[in-house]
Motif scaffolding. Structure first.
Motif, PDB file in Angstrom:
ATOM      1  N   TYR B  67       0.838  -1.200   0.000  1.00 14.19           N
ATOM      2  CA  TYR B  67       0.000   0.000   0.000  1.00 14.19           C
ATOM      3  C   TYR B  67       0.868   1.243   0.000  1.00 14.19           C
ATOM      4  N   SER B  68       2.118   1.055   0.450  1.00 18.80           N
ATOM      5  CA  SER B  68       2.943   2.230   0.670  1.00 18.80           C
ATOM      6  C   SER B  68       4.412   1.840   0.638  1.00 18.80           C
ATOM      7  N   ASP B  70       6.388   2.988   2.887  1.00 19.36           N
ATOM      8  CA  ASP B  70       6.769   2.942   4.298  1.00 19.36           C
ATOM      9  C   ASP B  70       6.230   1.639   4.847  1.00 19.36           C
ATOM     10  N   PRO B  71       7.073   0.615   4.890  1.00 15.86           N
ATOM     11  CA  PRO B  71       6.569  -0.737   5.096  1.00 15.86           C
ATOM     12  C   PRO B  71       6.028  -0.999   6.494  1.00 15.86           C
ATOM     13  N   ARG B 110      -2.415   6.801  -4.920  1.00 21.90           N
ATOM     14  CA  ARG B 110      -1.499   7.269  -3.877  1.00 21.90           C
ATOM     15  C   ARG B 110      -0.130   6.605  -4.012  1.00 21.90           C
ATOM     16  N   PRO B 190       2.337  14.372   7.555  1.00 17.70           N
ATOM     17  CA  PRO B 190       0.883  14.474   7.396  1.00 17.70           C
ATOM     18  C   PRO B 190       0.494  15.482   6.316  1.00 17.70           C
ATOM     19  N   ILE B 193       0.743  13.801   2.977  1.00 17.59           N
ATOM     20  CA  ILE B 193      -0.369  12.879   2.739  1.00 17.59           C
ATOM     21  C   ILE B 193      -1.605  13.667   2.319  1.00 17.59           C
ATOM     22  N   ALA B 194      -1.850  14.783   3.016  1.00 20.82           N
ATOM     23  CA  ALA B 194      -3.004  15.615   2.672  1.00 20.82           C
ATOM     24  C   ALA B 194      -2.854  16.174   1.260  1.00 20.82           C
ATOM     25  N   GLN B 197      -3.584  13.515  -1.228  1.00 20.87           N
ATOM     26  CA  GLN B 197      -5.018  13.244  -1.294  1.00 20.87           C
ATOM     27  C   GLN B 197      -5.721  14.244  -2.214  1.00 20.87           C
ATOM     28  N   ARG B 201      -7.626  13.520  -5.830  1.00 25.97           N
ATOM     29  CA  ARG B 201      -8.977  13.995  -6.152  1.00 25.97           C
ATOM     30  C   ARG B 201      -8.982  14.818  -7.439  1.00 25.97           C
TER      31      ARG B 201
END
Lengths: 112, 624
Positions: B67-68, B70-71, B110, B190, B193-194, B197, B201
């Protein structure tokens, strides 16, 4: 659109008790009934917890799966005998979460 | 053009779990695949090769789903390490194919954005476009390519012609002339990540494909499949059918294999003079091969169902339904199918633990799998029960022999749960395990994926396990055959062999649990496989009968020479004892180390000795 930042609360989510509304507003994802829809307000990960996924890692992973402010979700199902795991549809994916994981996500329920 | 392997470009497939990456890998490489483990971990490494239209060879590495970058799981750790060139023994890929699920772009993009930041040359494979189109999700691939500045090709992993555009593009890939600097990755904040996102979109608004169907077909199916009452009922029905098939369908081919190997042994025996070579071939090699081959039908049938259920998306749902129940002893819901498989045979059960991603859950499941009563214990149980447990009805309806058999099965399950519980307690103290399990959309299983998956399981079983088991069987044969009995010897030949001497020595150790020297000797060749002990007892008691006549002839013999406490003690021994080298060899293969098979053998022998000692002494006291 304002995005509330991911933050580490000093309070572990399991200790948040049954109080449905906290300072961040909204309710915990874990408290939603099956079939309910809601919008994510924030992801508040608890403190690091043993060797499981805890703290910042938990918050980050939930974000990576799509649990991000503004995203809409729906409770698809709950595990047999009890309230966990919880199957949650978020965006176009469905994920099964344990109760403590779902407790980190604060949501604003939508009227159906 | 036959390039040297150093000049063969390495292409890595990267993508979220459930994006159809493995199906695409199967289409690209067909049967030209090598399955192994990454050094030092139990993560499966799949590499294949592709021959493009122009005759160029490209190595394709199917990296574990992530998914990423960063495991959080060992799978993700491997993917991140390989991409960042940090994994020892793995060259970093020359080119990255980022596989995305066109029906789930919102989540998949992502990872695309993260990969783009690495700066490796890459292409985006917009996979499952057939399903997306059917759902009315139309994605403008050209626009997506323009927005991201990365080529985008549409693929359909379940169609043999579904990767044409991707193969054409891979034809252009070359090994860079000079060594590239390893990419650098910094964990996003964070704010990052925002930002990603809102970028996702924005992209979805531009390229389309953001139809958030309120209720999909998968949702409607989930309403039934995950229903608190109907869900477990459906699961029970599916499991019943699967295990019915494993036992019933496998019987005919298993008998055929057994008969075929016996026949072949007899035939070889006719043409060879009595010699060491004949003994080695017939009793060592053939018997060894036969005892391994006989499990093949069960493995094929079991994996046929597991692969179909996995491909269709049911397996994670089964884990969801059983998570709470299994979680009470610290196991993952995914452990259920491997453990149930172990009732047929622990080998396919241990192999089936590959569906458990969490390494700790997987190891725990492997460690308790041999406690499930496998079918090889039945001949031993049947022999002892028929000799010592009278046929009589208890409590009006129950048959005593059946009750004893049921208790033996129950003892296995109860001890497995107890061991799991103890292991959980011994763990680092945390009981909180993360789940975060994706429940992918249901789809029809694909025949090519099924066949390739089945072939890989057969290959793993036959080649890797077959070699080590065969070697151990030959060693056991040698131990039971050498040295030959002296001239004028009166006892059975095995008594004079090394195994016989070991047995005599073991008899001292086993005396406190009531085993006589005959049992002790039979347990030595019985290490090979549990049911071998029945045949070995026959040899020790110098019976000439073979096969099914053996237990018939043995029953009255042991009935008179063993006491009831001895018989019960032997039953208890068989509930626990790891009398199966094949299982231990499989554990060695699956965990990549000798550590876990040795721990397993140690704890199971300890349990067996304790269990037998208690049984023997309690039974002796009660009957005194």
């Amino acid at each position: 659109m304002t995005i509330s930042p991911l933050q580490d609360s000093v309070r572990a989510p399991s200790l948040a008790g049954s109080s449905a509304v906290l300072d961040t507003g909204g309710v915990r994802l874990v408290d939603l009934p099956t079939g309910a829809t809601a919008q994510v307000l924030s992801v508040v990960a608890g403190t690091a917890d043993g060797d499981g996924v805890g703290g910042t890692e938990l918050g980050r992973r939930l974000a990576e799966l799509g649990f991000l402010p503004g995203e809409r979700l729906r409770i698809v199902a709950r595990g047999f005998l009890g309230r966990e795991p919880i199957a949650v549809r978020i965006g176009t994916g469905t994920f099964a979460l344990r109760a403590y994981e779902a407790a980190c996500v604060r949501v604003s329920p939508e009227r159906s | 053009m036959d390039a040297v392997s150093a000049a063969t470009p390495l292409v890595a497939l990267v993508g979220n779990p459930n994006c159809g990456k493995t199906a695409l890998f199967n289409v690209l490489t067909g049967s030209r695949q090598k399955v192994a483990n990454y050094a030092g971990v139990t993560v499966e490494r799949k590499e294949g090769s592709l021959l493009t239209q122009s005759g160029k060879r490209v190595r394709i590495l199917d990296l574990p789903g992530a998914y990423s970058l960063d495991p959080l799981t060992p799978d993700e750790q491997v993917t991140a390490d390989v991409l960042l060139g940090r994994r020892a023994g793995e060259s970093s890929p020359d080119f990255v194919v980022c596989v995305t699920d066109a029906t789930n772009l919102r989540q998949n993009l992502r990872l695309v954005l993260s990969l783009k930041r690495l700066g490796l040359p890459m292409v985006i494979a917009l996979n499952m476009t057939d399903i997306a189109r059917r759902k009315g999700i139309l994605i403008d691939a050209d626009k997506l390519a323009a927005e991201l500045g990365v080529p985008v090709v549409e693929t359909v992993g379940v169609k043999s012609s579904g990767a044409g555009a991707l193969i054409e593009l891979l034809d252009q890939v070359a090994v860079p002339a000079r060594v590239r600097q390893a990419p650098v990755w910094t964990t996003p904040t964070p704010a990052d990540i925002a930002h990603d996102q809102s970028e996702v979109r924005r992209l979805l608004r531009v390229v389309g494909g953001d139809r958030l169907d309120e209720v999909t077909l998968s949702d409607r199916l989930d309403a039934v499949v995950l229903h608190p009452v109907l869900g477990p009922l459906i699961l029970a029905l599916i499991l019943f059918l699967v295990f019915q098939a494993v036992f019933a369908w496998a019987q005919v081919p298993m008998d055929a294999i057994k008969a075929g190997v016996d026949q072949f042994g007899t035939w070889v025996g006719l043409y060879l003079p009595d010699s060491l070579l004949k003994g080695l071939l017939v009793n060592g090699v053939l018997a060894g091969v036969g005892s391994v081959l006989v499990f093949l039908p069960q493995i094929i049938i079991l994996f046929f169902f597991i692969l179909i259920l996995e491909d269709a998306g049911y397996l994670p749902r089964a884990a969801f339904l059983l998570d709470r129940l299994m979680g009470s002893v610290g196991l993952s819901g995914r452990a259920f199918i491997p453990l149930l498989s172990s009732f047929a045979c622990a080998i396919p059960g241990i192999m089936a633990t590959r569906t458990i991603q969490n390494p700790r859950d997987r190891l725990m499941t492997i460690m308790i799998a041999p406690l499930m009563t496998c079918s090889a214990r039945l001949p031993v149980y049947a022999l002892i029960i028929s000799a010592f447990i009278p046929q009589r009805t208890v409590w009006g309806v129950l048959e005593l022999q059946g009750v004893v058999l049921f208790v033996l099965y129950l003892a296995g399950i109860a001890s497995a749960m107890a061991v799991a519980y103890v292991l959980k307690r011994m763990g680092s103290g945390s009981t909180r395990q993360s789940l975060m399990l994706e429940l992918p959309a249901y789809h029809w299983p694909n025949l090519r994926n099924l066949l390739i998956g089945l072939w890989q399981r057969i290959e793993i079983f036959m080649s890797r396990v077959g070699t080590i088991i065969l070697a151990l069987m030959v060693i056991l044969w040698a131990l039971s055959s050498f040295p030959a009995p002296p001239a004028g010897a009166t006892g059975p030949a095995i008594q004079y062999s090394i195994a016989g001497h070991v047995g005599a020595w073991l008899a001292v150790i086993f005396a406190p649990i009531g085993f006589n020297w005959q049992i002790s000797i039979a347990l030595v060749p019985g290490l090979a496989a549990r049911e071998v002990a029945v045949g070995a007892l026959g040899t020790v008691y110098a019976l000439s009968a073979t096969g099914s006549d053996m237990s018939g002839a043995l029953t009255p013999l042991i009935e008179h020479s063993w006491s009831l406490p001895t018989a019960l003690s032997l039953l208890a021994w068989y509930v626990f004892a790891p009398q199966c080298l094949s299982t231990l060899a499989t554990v060695k293969r699956e965990t990549n180390s000798w550590r876990y098979p040795l721990i397993m053998a140690g704890y199971l022998f300890a349990l067996a000795y304790t269990g037998s000692w208690i049984t023997y002494h309690v039974a002796s006291a009660l009957l005194a």
